[in-house]
Design a protein around this motif. Structure first.
Motif, PDB file in Angstrom:
ATOM      1  N   LEU A  98       0.826  -1.209   0.000  1.00 37.28           N
ATOM      2  CA  LEU A  98       0.000   0.000   0.000  1.00 37.28           C
ATOM      3  C   LEU A  98       0.862   1.260   0.000  1.00 37.28           C
ATOM      4  O   LEU A  98       0.641   2.174  -0.798  1.00 37.28           O
ATOM      5  N   LEU A  99       1.866   1.289   0.901  1.00 42.36           N
ATOM      6  CA  LEU A  99       2.605   2.543   1.107  1.00 42.36           C
ATOM      7  C   LEU A  99       3.587   2.858  -0.007  1.00 42.36           C
ATOM      8  O   LEU A  99       3.815   4.019  -0.306  1.00 42.36           O
ATOM      9  N   LEU A 100       4.159   1.838  -0.627  1.00 43.96           N
ATOM     10  CA  LEU A 100       5.151   2.111  -1.669  1.00 43.96           C
ATOM     11  C   LEU A 100       4.548   2.866  -2.847  1.00 43.96           C
ATOM     12  O   LEU A 100       5.056   3.926  -3.215  1.00 43.96           O
ATOM     13  N   PRO A 101       3.437   2.387  -3.450  1.00 45.22           N
ATOM     14  CA  PRO A 101       2.853   3.160  -4.556  1.00 45.22           C
ATOM     15  C   PRO A 101       2.353   4.535  -4.134  1.00 45.22           C
ATOM     16  O   PRO A 101       2.535   5.508  -4.869  1.00 45.22           O
ATOM     17  N   VAL A 102       1.775   4.610  -2.926  1.00 50.89           N
ATOM     18  CA  VAL A 102       1.225   5.895  -2.481  1.00 50.89           C
ATOM     19  C   VAL A 102       2.350   6.907  -2.259  1.00 50.89           C
ATOM     20  O   VAL A 102       2.271   8.056  -2.712  1.00 50.89           O
ATOM     21  N   THR A 103       3.433   6.488  -1.590  1.00 45.18           N
ATOM     22  CA  THR A 103       4.555   7.398  -1.354  1.00 45.18           C
ATOM     23  C   THR A 103       5.188   7.845  -2.664  1.00 45.18           C
ATOM     24  O   THR A 103       5.486   9.015  -2.874  1.00 45.18           O
ATOM     25  N   ALA A 159      -2.321  -4.067  -9.590  1.00 47.12           N
ATOM     26  CA  ALA A 159      -3.058  -3.361  -8.534  1.00 47.12           C
ATOM     27  C   ALA A 159      -2.232  -2.197  -8.001  1.00 47.12           C
ATOM     28  O   ALA A 159      -2.750  -1.094  -7.806  1.00 47.12           O
ATOM     29  N   GLN A 160      -0.934  -2.445  -7.807  1.00 43.59           N
ATOM     30  CA  GLN A 160      -0.085  -1.379  -7.286  1.00 43.59           C
ATOM     31  C   GLN A 160       0.103  -0.268  -8.294  1.00 43.59           C
ATOM     32  O   GLN A 160       0.169   0.916  -7.938  1.00 43.59           O
ATOM     33  N   LEU A 161       0.171  -0.659  -9.572  1.00 48.00           N
ATOM     34  CA  LEU A 161       0.296   0.352 -10.624  1.00 48.00           C
ATOM     35  C   LEU A 161      -0.949   1.233 -10.660  1.00 48.00           C
ATOM     36  O   LEU A 161      -0.860   2.461 -10.764  1.00 48.00           O
ATOM     37  N   LEU A 162      -2.118   0.595 -10.542  1.00 48.39           N
ATOM     38  CA  LEU A 162      -3.384   1.349 -10.505  1.00 48.39           C
ATOM     39  C   LEU A 162      -3.422   2.272  -9.297  1.00 48.39           C
ATOM     40  O   LEU A 162      -3.803   3.439  -9.404  1.00 48.39           O
ATOM     41  N   LEU A 163      -2.995   1.726  -8.170  1.00 44.56           N
ATOM     42  CA  LEU A 163      -2.963   2.518  -6.935  1.00 44.56           C
ATOM     43  C   LEU A 163      -2.073   3.743  -7.115  1.00 44.56           C
ATOM     44  O   LEU A 163      -2.432   4.861  -6.728  1.00 44.56           O
ATOM     45  N   PHE A 164      -0.943   3.510  -7.762  1.00 42.69           N
ATOM     46  CA  PHE A 164       0.000   4.610  -8.004  1.00 42.69           C
ATOM     47  C   PHE A 164      -0.644   5.708  -8.841  1.00 42.69           C
ATOM     48  O   PHE A 164      -0.632   6.883  -8.460  1.00 42.69           O
ATOM     49  N   PHE A 165      -1.240   5.312  -9.967  1.00 43.28           N
ATOM     50  CA  PHE A 165      -1.784   6.335 -10.863  1.00 43.28           C
ATOM     51  C   PHE A 165      -3.011   7.023 -10.266  1.00 43.28           C
ATOM     52  O   PHE A 165      -3.179   8.228 -10.437  1.00 43.28           O
ATOM     53  N   ALA A 166      -3.830   6.257  -9.540  1.00 43.88           N
ATOM     54  CA  ALA A 166      -5.001   6.866  -8.898  1.00 43.88           C
ATOM     55  C   ALA A 166      -4.561   7.882  -7.843  1.00 43.88           C
ATOM     56  O   ALA A 166      -5.076   9.002  -7.786  1.00 43.88           O
ATOM     57  N   THR A 167      -3.558   7.480  -7.011  1.00 44.28           N
ATOM     58  CA  THR A 167      -3.068   8.415  -5.992  1.00 44.28           C
ATOM     59  C   THR A 167      -2.504   9.668  -6.631  1.00 44.28           C
ATOM     60  O   THR A 167      -2.755  10.784  -6.178  1.00 44.28           O
ATOM     61  N   LEU A 168      -1.740   9.451  -7.703  1.00 42.67           N
ATOM     62  CA  LEU A 168      -1.127  10.592  -8.393  1.00 42.67           C
ATOM     63  C   LEU A 168      -2.207  11.550  -8.885  1.00 42.67           C
ATOM     64  O   LEU A 168      -2.138  12.762  -8.677  1.00 42.67           O
ATOM     65  N   LEU A 169      -3.233  10.973  -9.513  1.00 43.01           N
ATOM     66  CA  LEU A 169      -4.316  11.802 -10.068  1.00 43.01           C
ATOM     67  C   LEU A 169      -5.035  12.571  -8.967  1.00 43.01           C
ATOM     68  O   LEU A 169      -5.199  13.800  -9.057  1.00 43.01           O
ATOM     69  N   PHE A 170      -5.411  11.867  -7.913  1.00 37.63           N
ATOM     70  CA  PHE A 170      -6.164  12.532  -6.847  1.00 37.63           C
ATOM     71  C   PHE A 170      -5.303  13.536  -6.094  1.00 37.63           C
ATOM     72  O   PHE A 170      -5.777  14.599  -5.700  1.00 37.63           O
TER      73      PHE A 170
END
Lengths: 180, 216
Positions: A77-82, B18-29
């Motif tokens: 969770l934290l790696l992509p978010v960070t 899933a992590q790639l999606l999480l990354f792009f969604a976080t970036l966008l928001f």
């Protein structure tokens, strides 16, 4: 405390007596003879305060250990978010700049994210193209690796004297490795 | 046969996607609600002084990070172009791919250039019949990296931004150990965040981490 140390001395004396056939020597054990050499000891003003401080430090230490474990556990969770927040902070001035020319932040960020996505895809495609090309060449690679290692010094000397072109030579190596 | 191949492949790919999606969604928001995020952050504290401090730290983190990553991207584009040109001149195959690889790897401090040098050496070893000739491209790449690290980056970024290499090394080692290869990308930004926060909280103790002994 006093009683305890005396008891140790007695034990040592008895042991000593049994070993040396009855000759009683009043000797101290090496552990007792050793004295700590302390230069100007500075005792704490209040023991209670000292232990309170130690407790605080210990709790902070435990907190850091927990944070470490939590970071490890929530990596997915934290790696992509960070990573996204770091990249986002880098791009934020661009969004602000686009907002100045009346582009809504949602459209601006959608645009930037898609540009980033495309750039990332290009990077991945180019690098994976290189890798797959290499994997395809793999068998040939290993043999060339071996030949270039085995007689590199001789080859270098030959190269320095004759200056023969590389494509011809590598073709000859290839032919040799195929015939083997 | 196909199911034995597909099942493990899916189990590897699904978290990655899933992590790639999480990354792009976080970036966008994050980008879209950047101003709101700032407001929430300020609202964390009641006291005016604390609010001001939070705002200043946030602004400085953002400014330093965007400056660092921006400069690094420009420098890496130059490094990539130079590496591609050098590879083409020396005679290595697929010079453009090597240039792109150099561009990407240079984002990781210390480890990236090392891996790139190794890759160049390996490619040279396979392409050329002698070790001496294979060492040419890595040697040029190392010279190029040294020039970049010693003269180009300090002049663009400024001596004030230079961080102790030991701190960078420890940061990279820690994040790679904790989060894997992608953690290496985060090592330098997170170190900058830490240093900015520390600089705001203890303004006068900036000597310990700065590169040349002067307060950062």
């Amino acid at each position: 405390m006093q009683l305890f140390s005396r008891r140790i001395v007695i034990c040592y004396l008895q042991f000593d007596a049994s070993k040396r056939g009855g000759t009683l020597k009043a000797s101290l054990s090496p552990a007792q003879r050793f004295r700590l050499d302390l230069v100007e000891p500075t005792p704490v003003a209040s023991r209670e305060l000292f232990w309170r401080r130690t407790t605080e430090i210990a709790i902070i230490g435990i907190f850091f250990l927990f944070v470490l474990a939590a970071l490890q556990f929530s990596r997915a969770l934290l790696l992509p978010v960070t990573l996204a927040i770091v990249v986002g902070m880098m791009m934020a001035p661009l969004v602000k700049g686009l907002a100045r020319i009346r582009i809504s932040p949602w459209i601006a960020s959608l645009l930037l994210v898609s540009v980033f996505f495309v750039a990332l895809c290009i990077l991945i495609v180019v690098v994976s193209g290189l890798v797959s090309e290499w994997v395809a060449k793999n068998s040939e690679m290993g043999q060339r690796f071996a030949t270039s290692f085995s007689s590199s010094s001789g080859r270098w000397r030959r190269y320095a004297t004759s200056k023969a072109d590389f494509p011809g030579r590598s073709a000859s190596i290839l032919a040799r490795s195929n015939s083997m | 046969m196909s199911s034995t191949l597909i099942t493990p492949l899916l189990s590897i790919l699904t978290p990655a996607i899933a992590q790639l999606l999480l990354f792009f969604a976080t970036l966008l928001f994050f980008l879209a609600s950047h101003q709101n995020f700032r407001r929430y952050l300020i609202a964390l504290s009641e006291k005016r002084k604390d609010r001001l401090r939070i705002l200043r730290i946030f602004n400085d983190v953002e400014r330093n990070l965007s400056r660092y990553v921006g400069t690094l991207t420009l420098i890496n584009i130059a490094i990539g172009a130079l590496t591609a040109t050098m590879a083409a001149l020396v005679g290595l195959p697929t010079p453009i791919a090597l240039g792109v690889l150099a561009f990407g790897l240079n984002f990781v401090p210390l480890i990236g250039p090392t891996i790139m040098t190794t890759v160049l050496f390996a490619v040279g070893l396979v392409t050329f019949p002698s070790i001496g000739y294979a060492l040419l491209a890595p040697a040029i790449f190392i010279a190029q990296s040294v020039i970049e690290g010693q003269f180009v980056t300090p002049n663009i970024v400024g001596r004030r931004m230079t961080v102790n290499p030991f701190a960078i090394f420890l940061s990279v080692a820690f994040w790679v150990w904790l989060w894997g290869p992608l953690g290496a990308l985060l090592a330098m930004p997170l170190l900058i965040v830490l240093m900015v926060a520390r600089g705001h909280i203890y303004p006068r103790s900036g000597v310990a981490l700065s590169g040349n002994g002067r307060p950062a």
